[in-house]
Design a protein around this motif. Sequence first.
Motif, short mmCIF file in Angstrom:
data_model
loop_
_atom_site.label_atom_id
_atom_site.label_comp_id
_atom_site.label_asym_id
_atom_site.label_seq_id
_atom_site.Cartn_x
_atom_site.Cartn_y
_atom_site.Cartn_z
N THR A 170 -4.76 31.12 -0.83
CA THR A 170 -4.28 30.88 -2.19
C THR A 170 -4.43 29.40 -2.51
N ASN A 189 -2.73 27.30 -4.01
CA ASN A 189 -1.58 26.39 -3.88
C ASN A 189 -1.23 26.11 -2.43
N SER A 190 -2.06 26.60 -1.50
CA SER A 190 -1.73 26.50 -0.08
C SER A 190 -2.75 25.70 0.73
N ALA A 238 -4.39 22.01 1.68
CA ALA A 238 -4.13 20.57 1.64
C ALA A 238 -5.16 19.82 2.47
N TYR A 271 -5.72 15.96 4.61
CA TYR A 271 -5.10 14.79 5.20
C TYR A 271 -6.18 13.81 5.66
N LEU A 318 -0.98 12.65 3.97
CA LEU A 318 -1.30 13.66 2.98
C LEU A 318 -2.07 13.04 1.82
N TYR A 338 -2.81 18.17 -2.13
CA TYR A 338 -2.11 19.43 -1.90
C TYR A 338 -2.46 20.39 -3.03
N TYR A 348 -8.74 16.17 7.65
CA TYR A 348 -8.40 17.53 8.05
C TYR A 348 -7.96 18.34 6.83
N GLN A 388 -5.87 21.93 5.74
CA GLN A 388 -4.75 22.70 6.29
C GLN A 388 -4.37 23.79 5.30
N TYR A 436 -1.46 27.05 4.44
CA TYR A 436 -0.27 27.82 4.75
C TYR A 436 -0.17 28.98 3.75
N SER A 493 0.98 32.77 7.74
CA SER A 493 1.38 32.24 9.03
C SER A 493 0.49 32.82 10.13
N PRO A 494 0.12 32.00 11.13
CA PRO A 494 0.56 30.62 11.34
C PRO A 494 -0.19 29.62 10.48
N LEU A 495 0.48 28.53 10.17
CA LEU A 495 -0.17 27.42 9.49
C LEU A 495 -1.29 26.92 10.38
N PHE A 515 -4.90 24.21 10.82
CA PHE A 515 -5.69 23.05 10.41
C PHE A 515 -7.16 23.31 10.74
N GLY A 539 -10.88 21.69 12.03
CA GLY A 539 -11.18 20.86 13.17
C GLY A 539 -11.45 19.39 12.83
#
Lengths: 108, 118
Positions: free
Chosen positions: A30, A32-33, A35, A37, A47, A50, A88, A90, A92, A95-97, A99, A101
Amino acid sequence: EIVLTQSPGTLSLSPGEGATLSCRASQSVTSNSLAWYQQKPGQAPRLLIYATSSRATGVADRFSGSGSGTDFTLTISTLEPEDFAVYYCQQYSSSPLTFGGGTKVEIK
Amino acid sequence: QVQLQESGPGLVKPSETLSLTCAVSGPSISSYYWNWIRQPPGKGLEWIGYIYHSGSSNYNPSLKSRVTMSVDTSKNQFSLKLSSVTAADTAVYFCAKYNSDYKAFDIWGQGTMVTVSS
């Protein structure tokens, strides 16, 4: 588990050039999930982006994010000397969150 | 201004339990989801799990059998225990605050290196 694959592994560029970093998900994420870094040697990640495209507080506007579904992109419009680092993605969305590589942006 | 600071032994023997604490400065720990993330030397990031002030938690299935997290609201800190460690658990361990609106980690500790070796 959603696997995030980042490409390329390393990007060799000169200051002033633009950079395009890819993050591909093994299943739909989704918007909105997702991000992004930035991590410099010996430091914690910071961060940048997002919800796919929203810049975090204090992040320069040369950083932008886009994408949807399984394909996401971080774009650095004009590389500054301080932008050479590892990036990176990421997720969420589920689950699991997880990242990606990482993509190392190095000075050419 | 939220600040996080990890503490704990830098060296743990194989088969023993790794124990770390993260002190939270700023907001009460009775808000937000508090996380642990690790990074083996030269490698990427791995989410370990989170703890909420109520005690509810969610762990990465890859580590779930060995992980316990707890929160101490009186000291405004939270903790990680990882049992039966091996050399593969050698990593920099970060604590981080999860921002539910962002679905991302907006505040990180500086990280603490933990080496598993006899």
